[in-house]
Design an enzyme around this catalytic site. Structure first.
Site, PDB file in Angstrom:
ATOM      1  CG  ASP A   1     -50.910  10.424  22.376  1.00 23.31           C
ATOM      2  OD1 ASP A   1     -50.170  11.027  21.586  1.00 23.31           O
ATOM      3  OD2 ASP A   1     -51.711  10.993  23.142  1.00 23.31           O
TER       4      ASP A   1
ATOM      5  CD  GLU B   1     -52.305 -13.075  24.397  1.00 24.51           C
ATOM      6  OE1 GLU B   1     -53.143 -13.185  23.476  1.00 24.51           O
ATOM      7  OE2 GLU B   1     -52.585 -12.676  25.539  1.00 24.51           O
TER       8      GLU B   1
HETATM    9  C1  NOJ Z   1     -48.994  13.621  21.821  1.00 21.66           C
HETATM   10  C2  NOJ Z   1     -49.229  13.655  20.360  1.00 21.66           C
HETATM   11  O1  NOJ Z   1     -48.014  13.403  19.678  1.00 21.66           O
HETATM   12  C3  NOJ Z   1     -49.796  15.025  20.059  1.00 21.66           C
HETATM   13  O2  NOJ Z   1     -49.858  15.285  18.690  1.00 21.66           O
HETATM   14  C4  NOJ Z   1     -51.142  15.127  20.716  1.00 21.66           C
HETATM   15  O3  NOJ Z   1     -51.651  16.436  20.564  1.00 21.66           O
HETATM   16  C5  NOJ Z   1     -51.074  14.820  22.210  1.00 21.66           C
HETATM   17  N1  NOJ Z   1     -50.237  13.699  22.516  1.00 21.66           N
HETATM   18  C6  NOJ Z   1     -52.446  14.544  22.758  1.00 21.66           C
HETATM   19  O4  NOJ Z   1     -52.910  13.314  22.288  1.00 21.66           O
END
Ligand code: NOJ
Length: 535
Positions: free
Chosen positions: A210, A252
Site C-alpha cells: 500500500d 526466501e
Molecule cells: C491506498 C489504498 O488502496 C486506499 O484504500 C487507502 O485509503 C490508502 N492507500 C491509505 O492506506
C-alpha cells in the site's frame, strides 16, 4: 477436483489476479459484513471464473476507519473477518483450488489503535516510543500551528497533522487515525520484514504494498513547494533500499510483490521494478486513461517501453476499490479517472459504459503481462449512489463532503437474485446499502445468460488460460484505420478494438475466438467492440 497452482516460478508475469475487498465480497456469518468464511464458501466461483490468484485487501485487526488500511495488529485477523487460523485455512483451500494468495501490507502508517502509537502517546515528548512516528512541536508562539504544510492524500484541503494533548503534533498523510511511521527508524524496518515473514510462513504467494512510494520522508520535514525535487514525501531515493531488503525476504519464499505506485514519471516508476526490487506495480496510467484510441495506444506503448529496460512485466488494471467503477467511468463524457475531479451526480450512460467495459476487458486481457480484476468487475457492476447519510469513506469526510468518496465502488456483491440482499448474506442488512436493482446484476442470473458480462469474463479467462499468445511476451501493432487499435501476440493471436464511429473490417483470420459484442450484418466490428482472432 483439487488443482494445485502450477509450480511455474514465473506465474506472476502472466497471471490474472482477482481483488477481493473482503468486507463486501460475501458475508459468511450473516452479520452484514463480508468475511473469510464468505470467501471460503465462494472459492469454487473464483476458481471457476479462471483467475490465477486472489489479492485480499487488509484483513487484520482494525477499527476500520479506512476500511482496514488502518492496521492495529498485523498478526491478528479482525474478528469481523475471522481469525488467523481461518486465514490459514483459506490460503490452503485457495491453493487446492489452484489459486494463489496475495495479502495487502500497509507500511506507510498504522492505526492510532496500534500498540506502538498508544505507547508513543503515553510516553510523551522526547521518548523513544515517539521516534517510531513523526512527532514534532508546532509552529507559532504557542505551537498552535502545524509543523509544516504538507497536503493530505485524502484531500488537498485537509491537514496532515493532529495535535495531541501534551502539545506535540503527529504526521498523517491520510486520516488522523492513520499516523505515519518513521521509516528512518531501524525498528520500523525490522518489524515489517518480520510481518512479511509471518505471512509468507502461512503460505501467501505475494504481497501488495500500500502507498508504496510514500514511506520515506525528508527528515527536516520542510514545507512543500509544488514541483520541488526531491519531493519531501513522494518517491524518495531512500525507498529503494527498503524494497531491496524486502525483496531479499520475499526471495526466501519465492514470494512476489505488487506495489501501489502512483507516479507520473515513467522512468521513476520503473526504478521500483529493477530486478532486485519489486516484481510488479499497478499500472495506474492505464487505469486513468480515457477511452480514446490515441490515448490508449500511447498508454500501452509507454507502459511497454518503460517496463522493458528493467525486465518487469506490465500490469493492466481498469479499476479497484479506490476508483470509479469501469462501466460508470466509461459511460461518462470524461472517461478518464482523476481523484481531483470526482464529484457527486456526474451523469453516465450505463449501456455505453458497459459496451466499452466489455471491449476494455478483452483489450486488457490480451495485453502483455498480468491483469487485475476487481470484484464485481466481472459482473459489470456500476458505481452506486450511496445515500449521503450512509457514506463511510474518510476520503469523503476529509474533503469536507465535496468528494463522493469511494463507497460507491465498494457495495456488497450481488450473488443470488432471489435471496435477501441479493445473497450477499441472508440475515443482516449489508454494511453499505445495495441500491435498487442490484439483484439484476447477481452472479446466478448472469451465469445463465450467454450475453452477460460474467459469461464474457468466463469465456475470456478460459481462452486466456488455455490458448497461446496471452500473458507476458512481445506485442506487435498492426496497421489499422483511425480509431482502431490492433495488435498481434505471438504466435497467432490478434486483438482488434474499434473506438471509431465507423465499423471496421476484421483482419484476415482463421478463427474468431471471442467478440465483446455482435459484429454487424457484414461481419464488421462496430464501435466500442473488441475481438480476439487467430490469424
Ligand atoms: C491506498 C489504498 O488502496 C486506499 O484504500 C487507502 O485509503 C490508502 N492507500 C491509505 O492506506
Amino acid at each position: 477436483m483439487a488443482v494445485t497452482p502450477a509450480p511455474d516460478a514465473d506465474w506472476w508475469r502472466s497471471a490474472v489476479i482477482y481483488q477481493v475487498y473482503v468486507r463486501s465480497f460475501a458475508d459468511g456469518d450473516g452479520d452484514g459484513t463480508g468475511d473469510l468464511a464468505g470467501v471460503r464458501a465462494r472459492l469454487p466461483y473464483l476458481a471457476g471464473l479462471g483467475v490465477d490468484a486472489l489479492w485480499f485487501t487488509p484483513w487484520y485487526l482494525s477499527p476500520l476507519v479506512d476500511g482496514g488500511y488502518d492496521v492495529a495488529d498485523y498478526r491478528t485477523v479482525d474478528p469481523a473477518f475471522g481469525t488467523v487460523a481461518e486465514a490459514e485455512k483459506l490460503i490452503a483451500e485457495a491453493t487446492e483450488h489452484g489459486l494463489r494468495t496475495i495479502i495487502d501490507i500497509v507500511p506507510n502508517h498504522v492505526s492510532d489503535q496500534h500498540a506502538w502509537f498508544r505507547a508513543a502517546l503515553a510516553a510523551g515528548p522526547g521518548s523513544p516510543e515517539r521516534e517510531l512516528f513523526h512527532f514534532r512541536p508546532g509552529r507559532g508562539p504557542h505551537g498552535e500551528l502545524p509543523p509544516n504544510d504538507w497536503p493530505s492524500q485524502f484531500s488537498p484541503t485537509a491537514s496532515t497533522w493532529t495535535r495531541v494533548p501534551d502539545g506535540e503534533w503527529y504526521l498523517h498523510l491520510f486520516a488522523p487515525e492513520q499516523p505515519d511511521l518513521n521509516w528512518a527508524h531501524p525498528a520500523v524496518r525490522r518489524e515489517h520484514e518480520d510481518v512479511l515473514r509471518y505471512w509468507f510462513e502461512r503460505g501467501v504467494a505475494g504481497v501488495r504494498i500500500d502507498s508504496a512510494a510514500l514511506l520515506a520522508k525528508d527528515p527536516a520535514l520542510p514545507d512543500f513547494t509544488e514541483g520541488v525535487d526531491p519531493h519531501p514525501f513522494v518517491d524518495r531515493d531512500e525507498l529503494h533500499d527498503i524494497y531491496r531488503s524486502w525483496r531479499a525476504v520475499a526471495d526466501e519464499y519465492d514470494g512476489v510483490f505488487v506495489g501501489e505506485v502512483w507516479l507520473p514519471d515513467p522512468e521513476r516508476f520503473a526504478r521500483y521494478l529493477r530486478p532486485d526490487e519489486l516484481h510488479t506495480a499497478f499500472n495506474f496510467a492505464f487505469l486513468s486513461c480515457p477511452w480514446e484510441p490515441a490515448a490508449l495506444r500511447a498508454s500501452i506503448a509507454s507502459t511497454l517501453a518503460e517496463h522493458a529496460p528493467v525486465g518487469a512485466p506490465a500490469t493492466w488494471v481498469l479499476c479497484n476499490h479506490d476508483v470509479t467503477r469501469t462501466v460508470t467511468r466509461y459511460g461518462r463524457e470524461d472517461t478518464g479517472f482523476d481523484f481531483a475531479t470526482k464529484e457527486f451526480g456526474t451523469p453516465s450512460d450505463p449501456a455505453l459504459g458497459t459496451r466499452r467495459a466489455r471491449a476494455a476487458a478483452l483489450l486488457s486481457l490480451a495485453l502483455p503481462g498480468a491483469a487485475y480484476l476487481y470484484q464485481g468487475e466481472e459482473l459489470g457492476l456500476p458505481e452506486a449512489d450511496v445515500p449521503r447519510d450512509r457514506l463511510q469513506d474518510p476520503m469523503h469526510f476529509r474533503s469536507g463532503g465535496t468528494d463522493p468518496g469511494r463507497d460507491g465502488c465498494r457495495i456488497p456483491l450481488p450473488w443470488t437474485a432471489a435471496e435477501p440482499y441479493a445473497g450477499f448474506g441472508s440475515h443482516a442488512e449489508p454494511w453499505l446499502p445495495q441500491p435498487a436493482g442490484w439483484a439484476a446484476h447477481a452472479a446466478d442470473v448472469q451465469a445463465a445468460d450467454p450475453a452477460s458480462m460474467l459469461t464474457l469474463y468466463h469465456t475470456a479467462l478460459r481462452l486466456r488460460r488455455t490458448g497461446a499468445g496471452f500473458g507476458d511476451g512481445p506485442l506487435t501493432w498492426l496497421p489499422a484505420a483511425d480509431g482502431v487499435l490492433a495488435f498481434v501476440r505471438e504466435p497467432d493471436l490478434a486483438c482488434v478494438v474499434n473506438l471509431a464511429a465507423e465499423p471496421c473490417e476484421l483482419p484476415s483470420h482463421t478463427r474468431l475466438l471471442l467478440a465483446s459484442g455482435p459484429l454487424d450484418d457484414r461481419g464488421r466490428l462496430p464501435q466500442d467492440t473488441a475481438v480476439w482472432l487467430r490469424v
